[in-house]
Scaffold this active site. Structure first.
Site, PDB file in Angstrom:
ATOM      1  N   ASP A  13       0.808  -1.228   0.000  1.00  0.00           N
ATOM      2  CA  ASP A  13       0.000   0.000   0.000  1.00  0.00           C
ATOM      3  C   ASP A  13       0.836   1.272   0.000  1.00  0.00           C
ATOM      4  O   ASP A  13       0.445   2.296   0.579  1.00  0.00           O
ATOM      5  CB  ASP A  13      -0.973   0.014   1.195  1.00  0.00           C
ATOM      6  CG  ASP A  13      -1.866  -1.205   1.211  1.00  0.00           C
ATOM      7  OD1 ASP A  13      -2.287  -1.626   0.122  1.00  0.00           O
ATOM      8  OD2 ASP A  13      -2.159  -1.726   2.303  1.00  0.00           O
ATOM      9  N   GLU A  14       1.968   1.231  -0.650  1.00  0.00           N
ATOM     10  CA  GLU A  14       2.872   2.398  -0.685  1.00  0.00           C
ATOM     11  C   GLU A  14       2.435   3.423  -1.734  1.00  0.00           C
ATOM     12  O   GLU A  14       3.028   4.516  -1.830  1.00  0.00           O
ATOM     13  CB  GLU A  14       4.311   1.950  -1.005  1.00  0.00           C
ATOM     14  CG  GLU A  14       4.934   0.999   0.016  1.00  0.00           C
ATOM     15  CD  GLU A  14       4.672  -0.480  -0.321  1.00  0.00           C
ATOM     16  OE1 GLU A  14       3.809  -0.746  -1.185  1.00  0.00           O
ATOM     17  OE2 GLU A  14       5.317  -1.341   0.284  1.00  0.00           O
ATOM     18  N   LYS A  16       1.908   2.192  -5.060  1.00  0.00           N
ATOM     19  CA  LYS A  16       2.543   1.651  -6.275  1.00  0.00           C
ATOM     20  C   LYS A  16       1.713   1.967  -7.518  1.00  0.00           C
ATOM     21  O   LYS A  16       2.240   2.352  -8.552  1.00  0.00           O
ATOM     22  CB  LYS A  16       2.679   0.113  -6.160  1.00  0.00           C
ATOM     23  CG  LYS A  16       3.585  -0.337  -5.038  1.00  0.00           C
ATOM     24  CD  LYS A  16       3.612  -1.850  -4.910  1.00  0.00           C
ATOM     25  CE  LYS A  16       2.331  -2.463  -4.372  1.00  0.00           C
ATOM     26  NZ  LYS A  16       2.023  -2.136  -2.967  1.00  0.00           N
ATOM     27  N   ALA A  39      -4.136  -7.983  -3.619  1.00  0.00           N
ATOM     28  CA  ALA A  39      -3.669  -6.622  -3.870  1.00  0.00           C
ATOM     29  C   ALA A  39      -4.857  -5.679  -4.038  1.00  0.00           C
ATOM     30  O   ALA A  39      -5.898  -6.070  -4.559  1.00  0.00           O
ATOM     31  CB  ALA A  39      -2.817  -6.601  -5.137  1.00  0.00           C
ATOM     32  N   GLY A  40      -4.680  -4.452  -3.560  1.00  0.00           N
ATOM     33  CA  GLY A  40      -5.678  -3.411  -3.778  1.00  0.00           C
ATOM     34  C   GLY A  40      -4.947  -2.174  -4.242  1.00  0.00           C
ATOM     35  O   GLY A  40      -4.226  -1.556  -3.473  1.00  0.00           O
ATOM     36  N   HIS A  41      -5.071  -1.859  -5.524  1.00  0.00           N
ATOM     37  CA  HIS A  41      -4.303  -0.752  -6.112  1.00  0.00           C
ATOM     38  C   HIS A  41      -5.252   0.362  -6.536  1.00  0.00           C
ATOM     39  O   HIS A  41      -6.189   0.123  -7.280  1.00  0.00           O
ATOM     40  CB  HIS A  41      -3.497  -1.264  -7.311  1.00  0.00           C
ATOM     41  CG  HIS A  41      -2.423  -2.251  -6.929  1.00  0.00           C
ATOM     42  ND1 HIS A  41      -1.623  -2.880  -7.839  1.00  0.00           N
ATOM     43  CD2 HIS A  41      -2.009  -2.681  -5.707  1.00  0.00           C
ATOM     44  CE1 HIS A  41      -0.764  -3.670  -7.196  1.00  0.00           C
ATOM     45  NE2 HIS A  41      -0.982  -3.571  -5.910  1.00  0.00           N
ATOM     46  N   GLN A 226       1.876  -6.110  -3.201  1.00  0.00           N
ATOM     47  CA  GLN A 226       2.375  -6.268  -1.827  1.00  0.00           C
ATOM     48  C   GLN A 226       3.665  -5.454  -1.627  1.00  0.00           C
ATOM     49  O   GLN A 226       3.840  -4.463  -2.305  1.00  0.00           O
ATOM     50  CB  GLN A 226       2.576  -7.748  -1.485  1.00  0.00           C
ATOM     51  CG  GLN A 226       1.281  -8.536  -1.311  1.00  0.00           C
ATOM     52  CD  GLN A 226       0.645  -8.974  -2.603  1.00  0.00           C
ATOM     53  OE1 GLN A 226       1.294  -9.548  -3.462  1.00  0.00           O
ATOM     54  NE2 GLN A 226      -0.627  -8.725  -2.760  1.00  0.00           N
ATOM     55  N   THR A 303      -9.976  -5.197   2.219  1.00  0.00           N
ATOM     56  CA  THR A 303     -10.729  -5.687   3.382  1.00  0.00           C
ATOM     57  C   THR A 303     -11.343  -4.569   4.226  1.00  0.00           C
ATOM     58  O   THR A 303     -12.122  -4.854   5.134  1.00  0.00           O
ATOM     59  CB  THR A 303      -9.788  -6.500   4.300  1.00  0.00           C
ATOM     60  OG1 THR A 303      -8.691  -5.659   4.676  1.00  0.00           O
ATOM     61  CG2 THR A 303      -9.253  -7.736   3.589  1.00  0.00           C
TER      62      THR A 303
HETATM   63  P1  GDP Z   1      -0.746   0.318  -3.633  1.00  0.00           P
HETATM   64  O1  GDP Z   1      -1.375  -0.959  -3.138  1.00  0.00           O
HETATM   65  O2  GDP Z   1       0.715   0.369  -3.338  1.00  0.00           O
HETATM   66  O3  GDP Z   1      -1.036   0.616  -5.067  1.00  0.00           O
HETATM   67  O4  GDP Z   1      -1.383   1.474  -2.764  1.00  0.00           O
HETATM   68  P2  GDP Z   1      -2.941   1.653  -2.369  1.00  0.00           P
HETATM   69  O5  GDP Z   1      -3.683   2.090  -3.586  1.00  0.00           O
HETATM   70  O6  GDP Z   1      -3.446   0.449  -1.638  1.00  0.00           O
HETATM   71  O7  GDP Z   1      -2.845   2.780  -1.255  1.00  0.00           O
HETATM   72  C1  GDP Z   1      -2.319   4.040  -1.531  1.00  0.00           C
HETATM   73  C2  GDP Z   1      -3.399   5.107  -1.259  1.00  0.00           C
HETATM   74  O8  GDP Z   1      -2.787   6.364  -1.148  1.00  0.00           O
HETATM   75  C3  GDP Z   1      -4.394   5.223  -2.397  1.00  0.00           C
HETATM   76  O9  GDP Z   1      -5.635   5.572  -1.850  1.00  0.00           O
HETATM   77  C4  GDP Z   1      -3.835   6.378  -3.236  1.00  0.00           C
HETATM   78  O10 GDP Z   1      -4.839   7.081  -3.964  1.00  0.00           O
HETATM   79  C5  GDP Z   1      -3.224   7.252  -2.175  1.00  0.00           C
HETATM   80  N1  GDP Z   1      -2.033   8.004  -2.576  1.00  0.00           N
HETATM   81  C6  GDP Z   1      -1.033   7.610  -3.421  1.00  0.00           C
HETATM   82  N2  GDP Z   1      -0.048   8.535  -3.438  1.00  0.00           N
HETATM   83  C7  GDP Z   1      -0.411   9.522  -2.594  1.00  0.00           C
HETATM   84  C8  GDP Z   1       0.204  10.739  -2.158  1.00  0.00           C
HETATM   85  O11 GDP Z   1       1.330  11.081  -2.538  1.00  0.00           O
HETATM   86  N3  GDP Z   1      -0.501  11.494  -1.244  1.00  0.00           N
HETATM   87  C9  GDP Z   1      -1.726  11.126  -0.779  1.00  0.00           C
HETATM   88  N4  GDP Z   1      -2.326  11.917   0.105  1.00  0.00           N
HETATM   89  N5  GDP Z   1      -2.323   9.989  -1.172  1.00  0.00           N
HETATM   90  C10 GDP Z   1      -1.683   9.188  -2.049  1.00  0.00           C
HETATM   91  P1  IMO Z   2      -0.956  -4.212  -2.221  1.00  0.00           P
HETATM   92  O1  IMO Z   2      -0.531  -4.752  -3.559  1.00  0.00           O
HETATM   93  C1  IMO Z   2      -0.888  -4.691   2.117  1.00  0.00           C
HETATM   94  C2  IMO Z   2      -1.018  -8.784   3.695  1.00  0.00           C
HETATM   95  C3  IMO Z   2      -2.260  -9.229   4.446  1.00  0.00           C
HETATM   96  C4  IMO Z   2      -1.632 -10.193   5.443  1.00  0.00           C
HETATM   97  C5  IMO Z   2      -0.534 -10.859   4.623  1.00  0.00           C
HETATM   98  C6  IMO Z   2      -0.927 -12.209   4.024  1.00  0.00           C
HETATM   99  O2  IMO Z   2      -2.245  -3.495  -2.238  1.00  0.00           O
HETATM  100  O3  IMO Z   2       0.159  -3.451  -1.587  1.00  0.00           O
HETATM  101  P2  IMO Z   2      -2.506 -12.908   1.986  1.00  0.00           P
HETATM  102  O4  IMO Z   2      -3.971 -12.679   1.757  1.00  0.00           O
HETATM  103  O5  IMO Z   2      -1.630 -12.349   0.928  1.00  0.00           O
HETATM  104  O6  IMO Z   2      -2.174 -14.346   2.298  1.00  0.00           O
HETATM  105  O7  IMO Z   2      -2.180 -12.103   3.370  1.00  0.00           O
HETATM  106  O8  IMO Z   2      -0.226  -9.963   3.572  1.00  0.00           O
HETATM  107  N1  IMO Z   2      -1.253  -8.253   2.321  1.00  0.00           N
HETATM  108  C7  IMO Z   2      -1.163  -6.959   1.997  1.00  0.00           C
HETATM  109  N2  IMO Z   2      -0.938  -5.868   2.760  1.00  0.00           N
HETATM  110  N3  IMO Z   2      -1.027  -4.546   0.786  1.00  0.00           N
HETATM  111  C8  IMO Z   2      -1.232  -5.634   0.002  1.00  0.00           C
HETATM  112  O9  IMO Z   2      -1.251  -5.553  -1.355  1.00  0.00           O
HETATM  113  C9  IMO Z   2      -1.347  -6.903   0.599  1.00  0.00           C
HETATM  114  N4  IMO Z   2      -1.564  -8.158   0.132  1.00  0.00           N
HETATM  115  C10 IMO Z   2      -1.490  -8.979   1.200  1.00  0.00           C
HETATM  116  O10 IMO Z   2      -2.895  -8.147   5.071  1.00  0.00           O
HETATM  117  O11 IMO Z   2      -1.014  -9.478   6.476  1.00  0.00           O
HETATM  118 MG    MG Z   3      -2.891  -1.606  -1.797  1.00  0.00          MG
END
Ligand code: GDP
Ligand code: IMO
Ligand code: MG
Length: 419
Positions: A13-14, A16, A39-41, A226, A303
């Site tokens: 969740d950085e 990406k 994954a949740g992007h 991840q 989730t």
């Molecule tokens: P991923 O799984 O690494 O693609 O990241 P996620 O989508 O799960 O979580 C990142 C969240 O931060 C998303 O809701 C993005 O819209 C948001 N986001 C990404 N970059 C930035 C940023 O630089 N600032 C802020 N405030 N939000 C961001």
């Molecule tokens: P993105 O791509 C954050 C975590 C789960 C749990 C562990 C194992 O959005 O960054 P799993 O269902 O893979 O067997 O769960 O990994 N996890 C993540 N945490 N971002 C994710 O994906 C994740 N995918 C799995 O919360 O701790």
């Molecule tokens: Mg994510």
């Protein structure tokens, strides 16, 4: 031409997907190489949010080939729902390709994921998985009893594999996990035949597609899922996922050699989050942690769980740079840290009276680690800023100190969710 692998350098969740979306503008091909719909992007375009689980985030651009490669585990029902959702929004998915070597997530994988987690939860030892069946699916792959996308198109093989698996999985559910749920192989076969028909036109040997794109000098982006600390080998085992989110995983997961990768980009946040269980040295349990969670909307995409939040950890940063050979860092969400008087960076851990700078393998050691902090001056609102020069001095100092500590240059800085 260039090939870039983009990975998560923390616990996922950085941001990406935002970085992939930005880099996709210049790319020809975007490839997902590991993980599944755990994954949740999220990609934000003019404040409209698009969520992806299996489909590469590059799909929002019309002419990009998007590939789900062999290292991904595919829940066919999940991917069809995702495809339907995108089509409803008017997005063209005809450029999507799915590897014939990818493994299939089956209904019993999800049941086993839940059964194991609930059994473990009785002792407080659950991993906190996404319950998407990811672990059990990769287990079958490693055990060599998995079912692949190509099997869907060889009816006899597919049916035999489902029947054989269902006998074993039903026995496990009943006798090991004491669950009532039992699967009917014929029902699964029927449902998966429908999925197979709908997915048919997307399926191909993506190792060839990716190789040819690279040979033709195309721009190829590999989208990691991840993050480093969730890696099966180098993460906080057993609180990890069952695939390899580090850059090395992209080669195996796409079926290409490491000589074909030009750049390795690690995505970090200006702080750290984690969902699920496991040690987290810089975790904040106070009002600052709550504030980062609220300001950063740190709730799981898949989730909905609140993400645990903590200060930036340079020990983890250096670990990611080292284990993925990072050549660049994208530092996201520093806007979220606004209006804090003091911002802390963890520069080492105190363990048994000594300060260490490496990330320990043993969770027992990691749990004992006390972060050693350096304090930095905070900043105000920066989400309107578009150039490095305009950033306040305190932000520039923060960026440079992180570069120094982790040993890699920061080439992108995120100040908001939008493109
Ligand atoms: P991923 O799984 O690494 O693609 O990241 P996620 O989508 O799960 O979580 C990142 C969240 O931060 C998303 O809701 C993005 O819209 C948001 N986001 C990404 N970059 C930035 C940023 O630089 N600032 C802020 N405030 N939000 C961001
Ligand atoms: P993105 O791509 C954050 C975590 C789960 C749990 C562990 C194992 O959005 O960054 P799993 O269902 O893979 O067997 O769960 O990994 N996890 C993540 N945490 N971002 C994710 O994906 C994740 N995918 C799995 O919360 O701790
Ligand atoms: Mg994510």
């Amino acid at each position: 031409m260039s090939t870039k692998v983009v990975i998560g350098a923390q616990w996922g969740d950085e941001g990406k997907a935002k970085i992939i979306d930005i880099l996709s503008e210049k790319a020809d091909v975007v490839v997902r190489t590991q993980g599944g719909n755990n994954a949740g992007h999220t990609v934000a375009v003019n404040d409209e949010f698009y969520k992806f689980q299996l489909i590469p985030s590059g799909i929002l651009y019309k002419d990009k080939k998007c590939i789900i490669a062999n290292g991904v585990v595919i829940d066919p029902e999940g991917i069809l729902n995702e495809i339907d959702g995108l089509v409803e929004k008017g997005i063209d998915v005809s450029t999507l390709k799915i590897s014939n070597r990818a493994h299939l997530v089956m209904p019993y994988h999800k049941a086993l994921d839940q059964a194991k987690e609930s059994l473990k939860a009785k002792e407080g030892k659950e991993i906190g998985t996404t319950m998407k069946g990811i672990g059990p699916c990769y287990m079958d792959k490693a055990e060599r009893s998995g079912i692949r996308v190509c099997d869907l198109y060889h009816e006899d093989v597919f049916e035999a594999k489902v029947r054989e698996n269902v006998v074993v999985k039903n026995a496990m559910l009943k006798h090991v996990y004491h669950q009532e749920v039992q699967f009917d192989a014929e029902e699964i076969i029927k449902a998966y035949k429908t999925y197979a028909e709908r997915l048919k036109d997307f399926v191909e040997d993506t190792t060839v597609t990716v190789y040819e794109a690279i040979k033709e000098g195309k721009d190829v982006l590999f989208e990691g899922a991840q993050g480093t600390l969730l890696d099966l080998d180098i993460g906080t085992y057993p609180y990890v996922t069952s695939s390899h989110p580090i850059t090395g995983g992209a080669c195996v997961g796409a079926g290409i050699g490491p000589t074909m990768i030009d750049e390795c980009i690690g995505v970090m946040k200006g702080y750290i989050t984690r969902v699920g269980k496991g040690p987290f040295p810089t975790e904040l349990f106070d009002a600052t942690g709550d504030r980062i969670r609220e300001e950063g909307h740190e709730f799981g995409t898949v989730t909905g769980r609140p993400r645990r939040c903590g200060w930036f950890d340079a020990v983890i940063g250096e670990f990611a740079v080292r284990t993925s050979g990072l050549t660049q860092i994208a530092l996201n969400k520093i806007d979220v840290l606004k209006d804090l008087e003091v911002i802390k960076i963890c520069v080492g851990y105190k363990l048994n009276g000594e300060v260490i700078k490496y990330f320990p393998a043993s969770l027992e050691d990691l749990e004992k680690c006390e972060p050693v902090y350096e304090e930095m001056e905070g900043w105000g609102e920066i989400s309107h800023i578009r150039t490095y020069e305009e950033l306040p001095e305190s932000v520039k100092k923060y960026i440079h100190r992180i570069e120094e500590l982790v040993g890699c240059k920061i080439t992108m800085v995120g100040v908001g969710p939008n493109r």
